[in-house]
Write a protein that holds these residues in place. Structure first.
Motif, mmCIF file in Angstrom:
data_model
loop_
_atom_site.group_PDB
_atom_site.id
_atom_site.type_symbol
_atom_site.label_atom_id
_atom_site.label_comp_id
_atom_site.label_asym_id
_atom_site.label_seq_id
_atom_site.Cartn_x
_atom_site.Cartn_y
_atom_site.Cartn_z
ATOM 1 N N THR A 146 0.158 21.674 7.391
ATOM 2 C CA THR A 146 1.500 21.113 7.300
ATOM 3 C C THR A 146 1.961 21.194 5.854
ATOM 4 N N HIS A 147 3.248 21.340 5.687
ATOM 5 C CA HIS A 147 3.826 21.401 4.341
ATOM 6 C C HIS A 147 4.748 20.210 4.086
ATOM 7 N N GLU A 148 4.547 19.148 4.894
ATOM 8 C CA GLU A 148 5.397 17.972 4.735
ATOM 9 C C GLU A 148 5.047 17.226 3.450
ATOM 10 N N LEU A 149 6.048 16.575 2.909
ATOM 11 C CA LEU A 149 5.841 15.703 1.751
ATOM 12 C C LEU A 149 6.643 14.435 2.007
ATOM 13 N N ALA A 150 5.937 13.321 2.092
ATOM 14 C CA ALA A 150 6.580 12.035 2.352
ATOM 15 C C ALA A 150 5.785 10.939 1.647
ATOM 16 N N VAL A 151 6.451 9.837 1.428
ATOM 17 C CA VAL A 151 5.807 8.685 0.805
ATOM 18 C C VAL A 151 5.982 7.494 1.735
ATOM 19 N N MET A 152 4.867 6.804 2.008
ATOM 20 C CA MET A 152 4.895 5.641 2.893
ATOM 21 C C MET A 152 4.563 4.396 2.082
ATOM 22 N N CYS A 153 5.289 3.335 2.365
ATOM 23 C CA CYS A 153 5.012 2.037 1.750
ATOM 24 C C CYS A 153 4.764 1.046 2.879
ATOM 25 N N ILE A 186 8.797 4.807 5.482
ATOM 26 C CA ILE A 186 8.466 6.162 5.028
ATOM 27 C C ILE A 186 9.740 6.845 4.539
ATOM 28 N N TYR A 187 9.613 7.473 3.397
ATOM 29 C CA TYR A 187 10.687 8.302 2.842
ATOM 30 C C TYR A 187 10.244 9.759 2.944
ATOM 31 N N TYR A 188 11.050 10.575 3.590
ATOM 32 C CA TYR A 188 10.728 11.979 3.848
ATOM 33 C C TYR A 188 11.328 12.828 2.737
ATOM 34 N N VAL A 189 10.470 13.447 1.947
ATOM 35 C CA VAL A 189 10.876 14.122 0.716
ATOM 36 C C VAL A 189 11.200 15.597 0.947
ATOM 37 N N SER A 190 10.279 16.311 1.591
ATOM 38 C CA SER A 190 10.524 17.735 1.831
ATOM 39 C C SER A 190 9.606 18.223 2.940
ATOM 40 N N GLY A 191 9.913 19.386 3.465
ATOM 41 C CA GLY A 191 9.072 19.986 4.500
ATOM 42 C C GLY A 191 9.603 19.727 5.894
ATOM 43 N N ASN A 192 8.770 20.062 6.873
ATOM 44 C CA ASN A 192 9.087 19.899 8.286
ATOM 45 C C ASN A 192 8.135 18.857 8.852
ATOM 46 N N PHE A 193 8.655 17.789 9.434
ATOM 47 C CA PHE A 193 7.837 16.666 9.852
ATOM 48 C C PHE A 193 7.496 16.804 11.334
ATOM 49 N N GLY A 194 6.376 17.484 11.587
ATOM 50 C CA GLY A 194 6.012 17.852 12.950
ATOM 51 C C GLY A 194 5.701 16.700 13.865
ATOM 52 N N SER A 195 5.376 15.541 13.316
ATOM 53 C CA SER A 195 5.040 14.414 14.184
ATOM 54 C C SER A 195 6.235 13.506 14.429
ATOM 55 N N MET A 227 0.860 -1.165 0.000
ATOM 56 C CA MET A 227 0.000 0.000 0.000
ATOM 57 C C MET A 227 0.912 1.236 0.000
ATOM 58 N N ILE A 228 0.639 2.157 -0.900
ATOM 59 C CA ILE A 228 1.418 3.394 -0.992
ATOM 60 C C ILE A 228 0.538 4.547 -0.518
ATOM 61 N N CYS A 229 1.047 5.354 0.403
ATOM 62 C CA CYS A 229 0.331 6.545 0.882
ATOM 63 C C CYS A 229 1.248 7.749 0.690
ATOM 64 N N SER A 230 0.665 8.836 0.266
ATOM 65 C CA SER A 230 1.415 10.084 0.119
ATOM 66 C C SER A 230 0.968 11.055 1.202
ATOM 67 N N PHE A 231 1.926 11.610 1.900
ATOM 68 C CA PHE A 231 1.634 12.666 2.875
ATOM 69 C C PHE A 231 2.002 13.983 2.202
ATOM 70 N N CYS A 232 0.987 14.742 1.851
ATOM 71 C CA CYS A 232 1.169 15.962 1.070
ATOM 72 C C CYS A 232 0.801 17.182 1.909
ATOM 73 N N PRO A 233 1.248 18.366 1.499
ATOM 74 C CA PRO A 233 0.828 19.585 2.201
ATOM 75 C C PRO A 233 -0.693 19.627 2.299
ATOM 76 N N ARG A 234 -1.211 19.963 3.492
ATOM 77 C CA ARG A 234 -2.659 19.897 3.712
ATOM 78 C C ARG A 234 -3.060 20.684 4.956
ATOM 79 N N LYS A 235 -4.347 20.948 5.059
ATOM 80 C CA LYS A 235 -4.909 21.514 6.273
ATOM 81 C C LYS A 235 -4.983 20.417 7.322
ATOM 82 N N LEU A 236 -4.835 20.788 8.591
ATOM 83 C CA LEU A 236 -4.926 19.831 9.696
ATOM 84 C C LEU A 236 -6.262 19.997 10.402
ATOM 85 N N ASP A 237 -6.563 19.085 11.314
ATOM 86 C CA ASP A 237 -7.803 19.158 12.087
ATOM 87 C C ASP A 237 -7.901 20.532 12.748
#
Ligand SMILES: [Fe+2]
Length: 130
Positions: free
Chosen positions: A75-82, A32-41, A1-11
Motif C-alpha cells: 500500500t502507498h497510503e499515508l495517514a496519521v491516526m490520533c 484519522i487524517y488521510y494525507v496521500s495515497g489510495n486508502f484501500g480499506s 496515541m499517535i500512529c502513522s500509516f505509511c507505505p508498506r508491504k502487506l501480509d
C-alpha cells in the motif's frame, strides 16, 4: 496515541485478507487524517479527509473492500491516526465540516448521496474535507 500509516508491504500469505479487520475501540476515540495515497480499506475518504470513529463504534472495511484487497502486496497510503483516551467533543466548526456521507458507506447498496431509509447518523462517524 499517535500512529502513522505509511507505505508498506502487506501480509503476503495467499489466504490473507491484507487490510485491517473490523474492530471497535472500547476506551478511545479514533481520528484519522488521510494525507496521500489510495486508502484501500476505506470508502468515502480521500486525501484531506478526516474520519472520527467514536469509542465503541464497530468499523472496518466497507462491503466489498476485503474481497477487493485479496492479492494486494503493498500500500502507498499515508495517514496519521490520533487515538484519545478521553472523549472528543466536536466544536460547532467541526460539526459544520461533516459532509454527512461517511456513516452511510457501510451500507452495501449505498450510492453517493443515497441515504438509508430511517437510519440515524448520530455518533456514527464523521468525514470532513478540508
Ligand atoms: Fe479503527
Amino acid at each position: 496515541m499517535i500512529c502513522s500509516f505509511c507505505p508498506r508491504k502487506l501480509d503476503f500469505d495467499p489466504l490473507a485478507v491484507p487490510i485491517p479487520y473490523h474492530h471497535s475501540n472500547l476506551q478511545s476515540e479514533e481520528m484519522i487524517y488521510y494525507v496521500s495515497g489510495n486508502f484501500g480499506s476505506r470508502k468515502g475518504v480521500e486525501v484531506g479527509s478526516i474520519t472520527l470513529h467514536p469509542s465503541g463504534l464497530p468499523h472496518g472495511p466497507q462491503p466489498g473492500l476485503a474481497e477487493k484487497a485479496i492479492g494486494l502486496h503493498e500500500t502507498h497510503e499515508l495517514a496519521v491516526m490520533c487515538d484519545t483516551f478521553h472523549p472528543l467533543r466536536l466544536t460547532a466548526f467541526a460539526r459544520d465540516l461533516d459532509d454527512g456521507t461517511y456513516w452511510r458507506s457501510w451500507y452495501a447498496n449505498a450510492q453517493d448521496g443515497d441515504a438509508a431509509e430511517g437510519a440515524d447518523a448520530s455518533g456514527a462517524g464523521l468525514t470532513s474535507h478540508l
